[in-house]
Design a protein around this motif. Structure first.
Motif, PDB file in Angstrom:
ATOM      1  N   SER A 120       2.560  12.680 -14.093  1.00  0.00           N
ATOM      2  CA  SER A 120       3.790  12.621 -14.894  1.00  0.00           C
ATOM      3  C   SER A 120       4.583  11.351 -14.657  1.00  0.00           C
ATOM      4  CB  SER A 120       4.674  13.839 -14.581  1.00  0.00           C
ATOM      5  OG  SER A 120       5.093  13.823 -13.218  1.00  0.00           O
ATOM      6  N   GLY A 121       4.203  10.571 -13.660  1.00  0.00           N
ATOM      7  CA  GLY A 121       4.924   9.338 -13.374  1.00  0.00           C
ATOM      8  C   GLY A 121       6.165   9.530 -12.539  1.00  0.00           C
ATOM      9  N   LYS A 122       6.374  10.737 -12.010  1.00  0.00           N
ATOM     10  CA  LYS A 122       7.559  10.976 -11.179  1.00  0.00           C
ATOM     11  C   LYS A 122       7.444  10.240  -9.841  1.00  0.00           C
ATOM     12  CE  LYS A 122       8.604  15.523 -13.143  1.00  0.00           C
ATOM     13  NZ  LYS A 122       8.727  16.988 -12.874  1.00  0.00           N
ATOM     14  N   VAL A 123       6.209  10.060  -9.386  1.00  0.00           N
ATOM     15  CA  VAL A 123       5.993   9.328  -8.136  1.00  0.00           C
ATOM     16  C   VAL A 123       5.673   7.884  -8.486  1.00  0.00           C
ATOM     17  CG1 VAL A 123       4.570   9.122  -6.086  1.00  0.00           C
ATOM     18  CG2 VAL A 123       5.196  11.389  -6.930  1.00  0.00           C
ATOM     19  N   VAL A 124       6.563   6.992  -8.150  1.00  0.00           N
ATOM     20  CA  VAL A 124       6.361   5.569  -8.413  1.00  0.00           C
ATOM     21  C   VAL A 124       5.918   4.909  -7.114  1.00  0.00           C
ATOM     22  CG1 VAL A 124       7.428   3.414  -9.179  1.00  0.00           C
ATOM     23  CG2 VAL A 124       8.133   5.604 -10.191  1.00  0.00           C
ATOM     24  N   PRO A 125       4.739   4.292  -7.089  1.00  0.00           N
ATOM     25  CA  PRO A 125       4.257   3.687  -5.840  1.00  0.00           C
ATOM     26  C   PRO A 125       5.134   2.517  -5.401  1.00  0.00           C
ATOM     27  CG  PRO A 125       2.854   3.060  -7.684  1.00  0.00           C
ATOM     28  CD  PRO A 125       3.798   4.096  -8.201  1.00  0.00           C
ATOM     29  N   ASP A 126       5.305   2.397  -4.095  1.00  0.00           N
ATOM     30  CA  ASP A 126       6.007   1.232  -3.552  1.00  0.00           C
ATOM     31  C   ASP A 126       5.165  -0.017  -3.766  1.00  0.00           C
ATOM     32  OD1 ASP A 126       8.082   2.821  -2.660  1.00  0.00           O
ATOM     33  OD2 ASP A 126       7.162   3.170  -0.695  1.00  0.00           O
ATOM     34  N   ARG A 127       5.849  -1.139  -3.911  1.00  0.00           N
ATOM     35  CA  ARG A 127       5.142  -2.412  -4.079  1.00  0.00           C
ATOM     36  C   ARG A 127       5.370  -3.265  -2.846  1.00  0.00           C
ATOM     37  NH1 ARG A 127       1.392  -1.456  -7.820  1.00  0.00           N
ATOM     38  NH2 ARG A 127       2.281  -0.352  -9.607  1.00  0.00           N
ATOM     39  N   GLU A 128       4.426  -3.171  -1.908  1.00  0.00           N
ATOM     40  CA  GLU A 128       4.533  -3.923  -0.673  1.00  0.00           C
ATOM     41  C   GLU A 128       3.138  -4.406  -0.276  1.00  0.00           C
ATOM     42  OE1 GLU A 128       6.077  -1.249   2.174  1.00  0.00           O
ATOM     43  OE2 GLU A 128       4.407   0.153   2.054  1.00  0.00           O
ATOM     44  N   GLU A 129       3.103  -5.373   0.620  1.00  0.00           N
ATOM     45  CA  GLU A 129       1.821  -5.877   1.091  1.00  0.00           C
ATOM     46  C   GLU A 129       1.131  -4.822   1.952  1.00  0.00           C
ATOM     47  OE1 GLU A 129       2.253  -9.588   3.050  1.00  0.00           O
ATOM     48  OE2 GLU A 129       2.781 -10.687   1.223  1.00  0.00           O
ATOM     49  N   VAL A 130      -0.135  -4.570   1.626  1.00  0.00           N
ATOM     50  CA  VAL A 130      -0.892  -3.531   2.317  1.00  0.00           C
ATOM     51  C   VAL A 130      -2.212  -4.125   2.797  1.00  0.00           C
ATOM     52  CG1 VAL A 130      -2.013  -1.287   2.121  1.00  0.00           C
ATOM     53  CG2 VAL A 130       0.131  -1.728   0.887  1.00  0.00           C
ATOM     54  N   SER A 131      -2.555  -3.816   4.026  1.00  0.00           N
ATOM     55  CA  SER A 131      -3.836  -4.238   4.596  1.00  0.00           C
ATOM     56  C   SER A 131      -4.805  -3.063   4.552  1.00  0.00           C
ATOM     57  CB  SER A 131      -3.656  -4.712   6.040  1.00  0.00           C
ATOM     58  OG  SER A 131      -4.910  -4.886   6.666  1.00  0.00           O
ATOM     59  N   MET A 132      -5.848  -3.176   3.753  1.00  0.00           N
ATOM     60  CA  MET A 132      -6.835  -2.107   3.675  1.00  0.00           C
ATOM     61  C   MET A 132      -7.606  -1.974   4.984  1.00  0.00           C
ATOM     62  SD  MET A 132      -6.356  -0.660   0.835  1.00  0.00           S
ATOM     63  CE  MET A 132      -7.734   0.468   0.929  1.00  0.00           C
ATOM     64  N   ALA A 133      -7.731  -3.066   5.732  1.00  0.00           N
ATOM     65  CA  ALA A 133      -8.406  -2.992   7.035  1.00  0.00           C
ATOM     66  C   ALA A 133      -7.638  -2.064   7.967  1.00  0.00           C
ATOM     67  CB  ALA A 133      -8.525  -4.391   7.639  1.00  0.00           C
ATOM     68  N   ARG A 134      -6.303  -2.171   7.972  1.00  0.00           N
ATOM     69  CA  ARG A 134      -5.481  -1.301   8.816  1.00  0.00           C
ATOM     70  C   ARG A 134      -5.582   0.155   8.372  1.00  0.00           C
ATOM     71  NH1 ARG A 134      -1.066  -3.860   8.319  1.00  0.00           N
ATOM     72  NH2 ARG A 134       0.008  -2.534   6.819  1.00  0.00           N
ATOM     73  N   ILE A 135      -5.654   0.385   7.051  1.00  0.00           N
ATOM     74  CA  ILE A 135      -5.770   1.745   6.537  1.00  0.00           C
ATOM     75  C   ILE A 135      -7.090   2.369   6.951  1.00  0.00           C
ATOM     76  CG2 ILE A 135      -6.084   3.072   4.403  1.00  0.00           C
ATOM     77  CD1 ILE A 135      -3.950   1.380   3.100  1.00  0.00           C
ATOM     78  N   ASP A 156       1.017   4.617   1.811  1.00  0.00           N
ATOM     79  CA  ASP A 156       0.759   6.050   1.984  1.00  0.00           C
ATOM     80  C   ASP A 156      -0.217   6.570   0.930  1.00  0.00           C
ATOM     81  OD1 ASP A 156       2.436   6.136   4.157  1.00  0.00           O
ATOM     82  OD2 ASP A 156       4.191   6.768   2.999  1.00  0.00           O
ATOM     83  N   MET A 157      -0.025   6.153  -0.300  1.00  0.00           N
ATOM     84  CA  MET A 157      -0.910   6.614  -1.381  1.00  0.00           C
ATOM     85  C   MET A 157      -2.327   6.075  -1.205  1.00  0.00           C
ATOM     86  SD  MET A 157       1.683   6.303  -4.669  1.00  0.00           S
ATOM     87  CE  MET A 157       0.634   7.197  -5.806  1.00  0.00           C
ATOM     88  N   LEU A 158      -2.447   4.807  -0.827  1.00  0.00           N
ATOM     89  CA  LEU A 158      -3.769   4.226  -0.626  1.00  0.00           C
ATOM     90  C   LEU A 158      -4.453   4.816   0.602  1.00  0.00           C
ATOM     91  CD1 LEU A 158      -2.971   0.506  -1.512  1.00  0.00           C
ATOM     92  CD2 LEU A 158      -4.219   2.168  -2.898  1.00  0.00           C
ATOM     93  N   THR A 159      -3.657   5.183   1.615  1.00  0.00           N
ATOM     94  CA  THR A 159      -4.227   5.872   2.776  1.00  0.00           C
ATOM     95  C   THR A 159      -4.817   7.212   2.353  1.00  0.00           C
ATOM     96  OG1 THR A 159      -2.647   4.810   4.270  1.00  0.00           O
ATOM     97  CG2 THR A 159      -3.728   6.822   5.052  1.00  0.00           C
ATOM     98  N   ARG A 160      -4.124   7.879   1.435  1.00  0.00           N
ATOM     99  CA  ARG A 160      -4.626   9.167   0.950  1.00  0.00           C
ATOM    100  C   ARG A 160      -5.939   8.999   0.200  1.00  0.00           C
ATOM    101  NH1 ARG A 160      -1.100  13.986  -1.861  1.00  0.00           N
ATOM    102  NH2 ARG A 160      -2.748  15.559  -1.762  1.00  0.00           N
ATOM    103  N   VAL A 161      -6.095   7.887  -0.506  1.00  0.00           N
ATOM    104  CA  VAL A 161      -7.348   7.627  -1.218  1.00  0.00           C
ATOM    105  C   VAL A 161      -8.505   7.595  -0.229  1.00  0.00           C
ATOM    106  CG1 VAL A 161      -8.651   5.845  -2.462  1.00  0.00           C
ATOM    107  CG2 VAL A 161      -6.327   6.412  -3.185  1.00  0.00           C
ATOM    108  N   VAL A 162      -8.361   6.806   0.852  1.00  0.00           N
ATOM    109  CA  VAL A 162      -9.439   6.687   1.835  1.00  0.00           C
ATOM    110  C   VAL A 162      -9.643   8.010   2.568  1.00  0.00           C
ATOM    111  CG1 VAL A 162     -10.282   5.381   3.819  1.00  0.00           C
ATOM    112  CG2 VAL A 162      -8.930   4.219   2.071  1.00  0.00           C
ATOM    113  N   ILE A 163      -8.553   8.704   2.888  1.00  0.00           N
ATOM    114  CA  ILE A 163      -8.662  10.005   3.569  1.00  0.00           C
ATOM    115  C   ILE A 163      -9.465  10.984   2.723  1.00  0.00           C
ATOM    116  CG2 ILE A 163      -7.341  12.062   4.218  1.00  0.00           C
ATOM    117  CD1 ILE A 163      -5.195  10.247   5.357  1.00  0.00           C
ATOM    118  N   ASN A 164      -9.131  11.085   1.428  1.00  0.00           N
ATOM    119  CA  ASN A 164      -9.831  12.038   0.560  1.00  0.00           C
ATOM    120  C   ASN A 164     -11.320  11.700   0.443  1.00  0.00           C
ATOM    121  OD1 ASN A 164      -7.379  13.227   0.189  1.00  0.00           O
ATOM    122  ND2 ASN A 164      -7.303  12.971  -2.023  1.00  0.00           N
ATOM    123  N   LEU A 165     -11.633  10.411   0.345  1.00  0.00           N
ATOM    124  CA  LEU A 165     -13.033  10.019   0.202  1.00  0.00           C
ATOM    125  C   LEU A 165     -13.824  10.301   1.485  1.00  0.00           C
ATOM    126  CD1 LEU A 165     -12.720   6.646  -1.777  1.00  0.00           C
ATOM    127  CD2 LEU A 165     -13.361   8.894  -2.656  1.00  0.00           C
TER     128      LEU A 165
END
Length: 453
Positions: A292-307, A342-351
């Protein structure tokens, strides 16, 4: 011009002058010499005829020629007669008529072109037929939808062009009753397509024609079907644990509470089923907010290696208990991306969680990251699990879709994990791909745009 010259006016003038001169001579009582009369009347007749030719027949011939061109559709030529007599007025009026006709035809042509552009741009199909069922017009949407030819169909019987029983029967009823009629038809062109067809009487068409509007509702029907399946799946997923909980509670109430070991075992099962429902409802809520678009992702620098490192620490214990080896291949200089950590961490966690659930003991799971060469960061999760049949791959990201319901229920999956992954990747402007071989394992790959300098 020469073909239009007639000698009859000259003879008429000569005869008229001849009779007039003879009558005049008789009137004054003088004798009449026929040759004298001829020599006197003939020059006057020739002069009168020449005046007629110059003043009347010449302009009339030009008017006739111009009007013939106007009848053939050429409206550019005008009559070059500028006299102030009746012929000049006639020429002016014909010139004015030609200019007005040219303007009117131009306006009609422009309006026709405009209407043609509107019809050609419409996503809905439009077919107009006369009272006998012959095609008056049809737009490209109908041609594409029903896979028929365009211009060659005009004037033909629509029954011979659109071969569809329901369409033919409804058209016949609409032509006979001249009342609006609506229905849904299924067309095979070659894939199944659904159209809502509305027949409307064609006003001002003389013998009662009909306009048919065809609207493609295939996607809407697919969405309705998906919605029905989703509701049925949610009901099933909630009914199963509730039935289990109710059965164990009834058993406890019937006296099993007095047996401590049995009661504790039943309560643990009830607790597990409750946790399962809680996860399902939580995932549904999360997915609903993302969609629904109620959750708007934050726009910050993210390191996928750290995730990836964080997710490894989360699952290292559960994977180790089953002898599953977790391998990680992440380069040190992996570009950062812009997104919600947090959202991208959830992507890797789910996979990774899915890979562990559907992998056999003592197998291997590999997480790789790198640059795809298209200003993207790539993260993939590969396992040696049961795999996914090829025919099921297009649907694995649907809500509550499961290849094997019994196995998914055994491992406690909600059927929403991959759907959540897909939506999170989409809101970050990325994409996800899956490859799998039945009995050999699966590979899920996420592509996310890097931060451009």
């Amino acid at each position: 011009m020469a073909r239009s010259i007639s000698w009859r006016p000259l003879a008429s003038y000569f005869f008229m002058l001849f009779v007039f001169y003879v009558a005049l001579r008789f009137y004054v009582g003088e004798s009449v010499n026929a040759w004298v009369v001829v020599f006197i009347s003939l020059p006057f007749a020739i002069v009168l005829y020449w005046i007629l030719l110059i003043r009347i027949r010449g302009p009339l011939a030009e008017i006739s020629e111009v009007t013939k061109e106007m009848a053939r559709g050429s409206l550019d030529r005008e009559i070059r007669i500028y006299s102030d007599d009746e012929i000049g007025d006639l020429a002016k009026n014909i010139n004015l008529l030609g200019r007005q006709l040219k303007q009117t035809i131009g306006e009609i042509t422009e309006e026709k072109d405009r209407m043609g552009a509107v019809l050609n741009s419409m996503a809905d199909g439009v077919v107009a037929v006369d009272g006998d069922g012959r095609i008056l017009l049809l737009n490209p949407a109908v041609v594409r939808a029903l896979n028929i030819s365009g211009e060659s169909c005009k004037g033909k019987d629509i029954v011979g062009v659109i071969r569809h029983l329901e369409f033919e029967q409804s058209l016949k009823i609409a032509l006979e009753t001249q009342k609006e009629l609506a229905l849904v038809i299924k067309a095979l062109t070659p894939d199944p397509m659904y159209y809502r067809v509305i027949f409307t009487p064609l006003k001002g068409a003389g013998k009662g024609g009909v306009v048919a509007l065809l609207r493609d509702i295939t996607e809407r029907r697919e969405l309705d079907q998906m919605r029905s399946e989703f509701i049925a799946n949610v009901s099933h997923e909630l009914r199963t644990p509730l039935t289990s909980i109710k059965g164990f509670l009834e058993t406890l109430l019937d006296g099993a509470l007095e047996e401590r070991e049995t009661a504790i075992r039943f309560l643990k099962i009830i607790n597990a089923e409750t946790d399962r429902m809680t996860r399902l409802i939580g995932d549904l809520f999360s997915l609903s907010e993302i969609e629904s678009g109620k959750v708007v992702p934050d726009r910050e620098e993210v390191s996928m290696a750290r995730i990836v490192e964080k997710v490894f620490s989360i699952f290292s214990h559960s994977a180790g208990e089953r002898g599953i080896e977790l391998n990680c291949h992440v380069p040190a200089e992996l570009p950062v991306i812009i997104g919600d950590e947090d959202m991208l961490t959830r992507v890797v966690i789910n996979l990774v969680d899915n890979a562990i659930k559907y992998s056999p003991d003592n197998s291997r799971i590999t997480v790789e990251a790198g640059c795809s060469g298209k200003n993207e960061v790539m993260v993939s999760v590969s396992d040696q699990g049961i795999g996914i049949p090829e025919e099921n791959l297009p649907r694995v990201f649907e809500r509550l879709y499961r290849v094997d319901r019994a196995r998914s229920r055994e491992y406690g999956g909600s059927g929403l994990g991959l759907a959540i992954v897909k939506h999170i990747v989409d809101v970050h402007g990325g994409r996800i791909e899956v490859t799998s071989r039945l009995g050999r394992g699966s590979r899920f790959t996420v592509y996310l745009p890097v931060k451009l300098k």
